[in-house]
Write a protein that holds these residues in place. Structure first.
Motif, PDB file in Angstrom:
ATOM      1  N   GLU A   1      -4.454  -0.684  -3.059  1.00  0.00           N
ATOM      2  CA  GLU A   1      -5.125   0.368  -2.298  1.00  0.00           C
ATOM      3  C   GLU A   1      -6.283  -0.225  -1.518  1.00  0.00           C
ATOM      4  O   GLU A   1      -6.924  -1.181  -1.964  1.00  0.00           O
ATOM      5  CB  GLU A   1      -5.594   1.495  -3.208  1.00  0.00           C
ATOM      6  CG  GLU A   1      -6.591   1.093  -4.262  1.00  0.00           C
ATOM      7  CD  GLU A   1      -6.885   2.209  -5.242  1.00  0.00           C
ATOM      8  OE1 GLU A   1      -6.285   3.294  -5.144  1.00  0.00           O
ATOM      9  OE2 GLU A   1      -7.726   1.978  -6.125  1.00  0.00           O
ATOM     10  N   ALA A   2      -6.506   0.353  -0.352  1.00  0.00           N
ATOM     11  CA  ALA A   2      -7.606  -0.074   0.506  1.00  0.00           C
ATOM     12  C   ALA A   2      -8.903   0.523  -0.008  1.00  0.00           C
ATOM     13  O   ALA A   2      -8.931   1.654  -0.489  1.00  0.00           O
ATOM     14  CB  ALA A   2      -7.359   0.361   1.945  1.00  0.00           C
TER      15      ALA A   2
ATOM     16  N   TYR B   1      -8.921  -4.836  -0.287  1.00  0.00           N
ATOM     17  CA  TYR B   1      -7.855  -4.167  -1.029  1.00  0.00           C
ATOM     18  C   TYR B   1      -7.987  -4.538  -2.486  1.00  0.00           C
ATOM     19  O   TYR B   1      -8.494  -5.598  -2.824  1.00  0.00           O
ATOM     20  CB  TYR B   1      -6.475  -4.610  -0.521  1.00  0.00           C
ATOM     21  CG  TYR B   1      -6.229  -4.228   0.900  1.00  0.00           C
ATOM     22  CD1 TYR B   1      -5.588  -3.034   1.218  1.00  0.00           C
ATOM     23  CD2 TYR B   1      -6.649  -5.044   1.941  1.00  0.00           C
ATOM     24  CE1 TYR B   1      -5.385  -2.671   2.542  1.00  0.00           C
ATOM     25  CE2 TYR B   1      -6.451  -4.685   3.266  1.00  0.00           C
ATOM     26  CZ  TYR B   1      -5.815  -3.500   3.550  1.00  0.00           C
ATOM     27  OH  TYR B   1      -5.619  -3.137   4.860  1.00  0.00           O
TER      28      TYR B   1
ATOM     29  N   GLU C   1       0.838  -1.199   0.000  1.00  0.00           N
ATOM     30  CA  GLU C   1       0.000   0.000   0.000  1.00  0.00           C
ATOM     31  C   GLU C   1       0.878   1.257   0.000  1.00  0.00           C
ATOM     32  O   GLU C   1       0.607   2.210  -0.737  1.00  0.00           O
ATOM     33  CB  GLU C   1      -0.942  -0.019   1.200  1.00  0.00           C
ATOM     34  CG  GLU C   1      -2.057   0.984   1.107  1.00  0.00           C
ATOM     35  CD  GLU C   1      -3.088   0.837   2.218  1.00  0.00           C
ATOM     36  OE1 GLU C   1      -4.139   1.464   2.072  1.00  0.00           O
ATOM     37  OE2 GLU C   1      -2.843   0.122   3.215  1.00  0.00           O
TER      38      GLU C   1
END
Length: 105
Positions: free
Chosen positions: A63-64, A74, A57
């Motif tokens: 990406e969350a 994610y 990340e």
């Protein structure tokens, strides 16, 4: 020869496994652990998984997404997909050479 002399262990890089898992779609941590085990036979421990997730990340490779029922999924970013393609291409070359160099038995 004893079994432990032949066992080279798992050839597993947590980052590569996570990126490969996310290539099929967004997942939360437990779903990644299960998917990774199914396709690789490698069981990542939570500390290993979440440490690698944090590094990926930070590098912008994943990406969350928003929290869903107390779980944070994610997804792979475009940069992550490019990094995965590059790593897999490298491994394809290594595998090809390794197989060519093995004597026919």
């Amino acid at each position: 020869m004893r079994k432990n002399q032949l066992d080279l262990g798992r050839f597993s890089d947590p980052s590569l496994l996570i990126l490969s898992s996310l290539a099929s779609g967004a997942k939360h941590g437990y779903a990644m652990m299960e998917d990774i085990f199914l396709f690789s036979g490698t069981r990542l421990e939570p500390g290993t998984l979440y440490g690698a997730i944090a590094r990926l990340e930070q590098r912008g490779l994943i990406e969350a997404l928003g929290v869903e029922e107390r779980r944070r999924p994610y997804r792979l970013t475009a940069s992550g997909a490019a990094a995965l393609r590059e790593q897999l291409a490298t491994w394809q070359r290594v595998i090809k050479v390794g197989l060519q160099r093995l004597p026919a038995l």
